[in-house]
Design a protein around this motif. Structure first.
Motif, PDB file in Angstrom:
ATOM      1  N   ALA A 288      46.375  38.114  47.135  1.00 49.57           N
ATOM      2  CA  ALA A 288      45.456  36.974  47.077  1.00 49.57           C
ATOM      3  C   ALA A 288      45.037  36.665  45.646  1.00 49.57           C
ATOM      4  CB  ALA A 288      44.224  37.242  47.943  1.00 49.57           C
ATOM      5  N   PHE A 289      44.756  37.710  44.864  1.00 52.40           N
ATOM      6  CA  PHE A 289      44.321  37.485  43.482  1.00 52.40           C
ATOM      7  C   PHE A 289      45.413  36.788  42.676  1.00 52.40           C
ATOM      8  CE2 PHE A 289      44.053  38.749  39.018  1.00 52.40           C
ATOM      9  CZ  PHE A 289      42.752  38.390  38.721  1.00 52.40           C
ATOM     10  N   GLY A 290      46.616  37.322  42.734  1.00 47.57           N
ATOM     11  CA  GLY A 290      47.715  36.751  41.957  1.00 47.57           C
ATOM     12  C   GLY A 290      48.066  35.335  42.384  1.00 47.57           C
ATOM     13  N   ILE A 291      48.069  35.098  43.697  1.00 44.59           N
ATOM     14  CA  ILE A 291      48.427  33.776  44.212  1.00 44.59           C
ATOM     15  C   ILE A 291      47.384  32.734  43.838  1.00 44.59           C
ATOM     16  CG2 ILE A 291      48.734  32.407  46.304  1.00 44.59           C
ATOM     17  CD1 ILE A 291      51.152  34.106  45.604  1.00 44.59           C
ATOM     18  N   PHE A 292      46.114  33.055  44.065  1.00 45.13           N
ATOM     19  CA  PHE A 292      45.072  32.067  43.773  1.00 45.13           C
ATOM     20  C   PHE A 292      44.881  31.842  42.277  1.00 45.13           C
ATOM     21  CE2 PHE A 292      43.441  33.154  48.156  1.00 45.13           C
ATOM     22  CZ  PHE A 292      43.799  31.925  48.700  1.00 45.13           C
ATOM     23  N   MET A 293      45.124  32.861  41.476  1.00 46.60           N
ATOM     24  CA  MET A 293      45.095  32.671  40.025  1.00 46.60           C
ATOM     25  C   MET A 293      46.221  31.737  39.597  1.00 46.60           C
ATOM     26  SD  MET A 293      42.613  34.065  38.327  1.00 46.60           S
ATOM     27  CE  MET A 293      43.303  34.186  36.665  1.00 46.60           C
ATOM     28  N   THR A 294      47.379  31.894  40.216  1.00 47.23           N
ATOM     29  CA  THR A 294      48.521  31.027  39.910  1.00 47.23           C
ATOM     30  C   THR A 294      48.237  29.587  40.333  1.00 47.23           C
ATOM     31  OG1 THR A 294      50.047  32.885  40.222  1.00 47.23           O
ATOM     32  CG2 THR A 294      50.981  30.663  40.262  1.00 47.23           C
TER      33      THR A 294
END
Length: 222
Positions: free
Chosen positions: A191-197
């Protein structure tokens, strides 16, 4: 940190495809909003009593009603009530154009009201018709005055398109949720990596528009 899921299969490409859907809907809505907003804004500035009342109600509806509720009303309510078939994308364009036209028309009205009356009188004294006065004298001035607010509206419309996932459109946020769910066990921090992207993708989409606004402001000030 969850960024590794971006490189599994076609996940990264899917995010870009989702962003392209959001941008397509927002850009079509922006074009419609600018065109209709200019016309309605000019009509609002004329201070015709009955038109003024109608447009005031229109503005209040848009300002009070959340965009998500408008999406539900158009896609789930009006289509069934009238027995017509509208795709989710068309419904989204209708809602965002309805919202954007109201905001743009109010910007145009405010800009027109800020033009001194002597500008109109001087144009008439030179023999220009009302239409020529607006085309050659008034509109070029209000365009310059509206640039900052218009750019802000455009970026708001791009960001607000994230709501269209609520009526089933697979845009960038929906794709992100699908990727997170598919990798929930293997990558619990996805979730962190996807939403940061996704945040970065929206920044990349909106930043050039903001820079264009700054460039035009500086160019027209000189």
């Amino acid at each position: 940190m969850g960024f590794e899921v971006l490189f599994k299969g076609s996940n990264f490409i899917r995010l870009f495809q989702g962003l392209s859907v959001a941008l397509k809907i927002s850009m079509i809505s922006v074009v419609i909003s600018i065109a209709l907003g200019m016309v309605i804004g000019i009509l609002m500035a004329l201070d015709i009593p009955y038109l003024k009342s109608v447009f005031r109600i229109y503005l209040e509806i848009v300002r009070i009603m959340p965009q998500m509720v408008l999406l539900f009303i158009v896609y789930f309510g009006i289509t069934r009530m009238l027995g017509i078939s509208l795709s989710a994308e068309v419904s989204s364009i209708i809602v965002f154009s309805f919202w954007g036209t109201a905001e743009m028309s109010d910007l145009v009205r405010g800009a027109l009201k800020s033009i001194p009356l002597v500008q109109y009188e001087s144009s008439m004294a030179l023999g220009l018709t009302t239409l020529q006065t607006y085309i050659y004298v008034i509109i070029p001035q209000i365009v310059r005055r509206m640039i900052p607010q218009s750019i802000n509206l455009i970026t708001r419309m791009i960001k607000t398109t994230s709501l269209i996932m609520m009526i089933g459109i697979v845009e960038v946020l929906k794709v992100g949720q699908q990727i997170i769910e598919a990798n929930r066990k293997s990558s619990p921090n996805a979730a962190f990596g996807i939403f940061m992207t996704i945040m970065l993708l929206y920044f990349i989409a909106c930043w050039p528009i903001s820079r264009l606004s700054k460039y035009l402001e500086k160019k027209w000030e000189t």
